[in-house]
Scaffold this motif. Structure first.
Motif, PDB file in Angstrom:
ATOM      1  N   ASP A 144       0.627  -1.344   0.004  1.00 51.56           N
ATOM      2  CA  ASP A 144       0.156  -0.047  -0.197  1.00 51.56           C
ATOM      3  C   ASP A 144       0.899   1.393   0.117  1.00 51.56           C
ATOM      4  O   ASP A 144       0.685   2.284  -0.535  1.00 51.56           O
ATOM      5  N   ASP A 145       1.854   1.306   0.778  1.00 53.90           N
ATOM      6  CA  ASP A 145       2.910   2.420   0.961  1.00 53.90           C
ATOM      7  C   ASP A 145       3.578   2.596  -0.459  1.00 53.90           C
ATOM      8  O   ASP A 145       3.810   3.711  -0.902  1.00 53.90           O
TER       9      ASP A 145
ATOM     10  N   LYS B 206       1.386   4.082  -3.186  1.00 48.16           N
ATOM     11  CA  LYS B 206       1.149   5.802  -2.827  1.00 48.16           C
ATOM     12  C   LYS B 206       2.572   6.551  -3.350  1.00 48.16           C
ATOM     13  O   LYS B 206       2.551   7.473  -3.772  1.00 48.16           O
TER      14      LYS B 206
ATOM     15  N   LYS C 260       2.624   6.769  -7.030  1.00 51.23           N
ATOM     16  CA  LYS C 260       1.369   6.866  -7.815  1.00 51.23           C
ATOM     17  C   LYS C 260       1.605   7.776  -9.226  1.00 51.23           C
ATOM     18  O   LYS C 260       1.118   7.899 -10.011  1.00 51.23           O
TER      19      LYS C 260
END
Length: 181
Positions: A76-77, A80, A83
């Protein structure tokens, strides 16, 4: 070891042994990487391939000092962080097989190979060389003026691969010791 510091004897007297270094390396272009590369492709990290990415990355770094395990939170990190530039992280495919992972970063005109890995199943087949060449070309296509990486000094295979293909030592980032328990 030429990189031992004045503190090393005191640290070793405290039952810490086997120092190893995190070495910075800088790419000096050479003719070793000029040949055309075929049969390879990159696939950006995404939700449909993240489990493959984790499996390859975690198995490739299993026995490395400072190696970590990537889990769901780390993925998930990563999503981010990348992105705005998803092409800088993902899977390396050779002849349509998922064989490795790559993580790159660019800051101003400087590119960094944060990590590359080859699945243990595909190691020893020359794919590390192909992946290294490919990520160097990928960074060059982004217009970087320099390419850097770090490597653990005990990872002899990776260190020698980087040296063979144009990376030169550019200093020590840190020195690590093992505590004897």
């Amino acid at each position: 070891n030429a990189y031992k510091t004045n503190l090393t004897p005191f640290i070793e007297d405290s039952d810490y042994k086997d120092p190893y270094n995190i070495l910075a390396m800088k790419y000096i272009p050479n003719n070793e990487l000029k040949e055309k590369i075929t049969g390879i492709s990159f696939e950006n990290l995404n939700n449909s391939n993240k489990e493959i990415y984790k499996k390859i990355n975690n198995s490739a770094f299993l026995d490395c000092p400072n190696g970590g395990v990537i889990g769901d939170k780390e993925i998930d990190d990563i999503f981010k962080t990348y992105k705005e530039a998803p092409e800088l992280i993902g899977l390396f495919k050779y002849n349509e097989n998922y064989t490795g992972t790559y993580e790159l970063s660019i800051s101003k005109n400087s590119g960094t190979i944060e990590s590359i890995s080859i699945s243990p199943y595909f190691q020893g087949k020359g794919l590390g060389k192909l992946l290294l060449k490919s990520v160097i070309q990928k960074l060059q296509q982004h217009g970087v003026d320099e390419i850097k990486l770090i490597v653990v000094s005990t990872n002899k295979k990776a260190f020698e691969l980087y040296r063979k293909y144009g990376f030169k030592e550019d200093g020590i980032k840190s020195i690590w010791f093992t505590k004897i328990i």
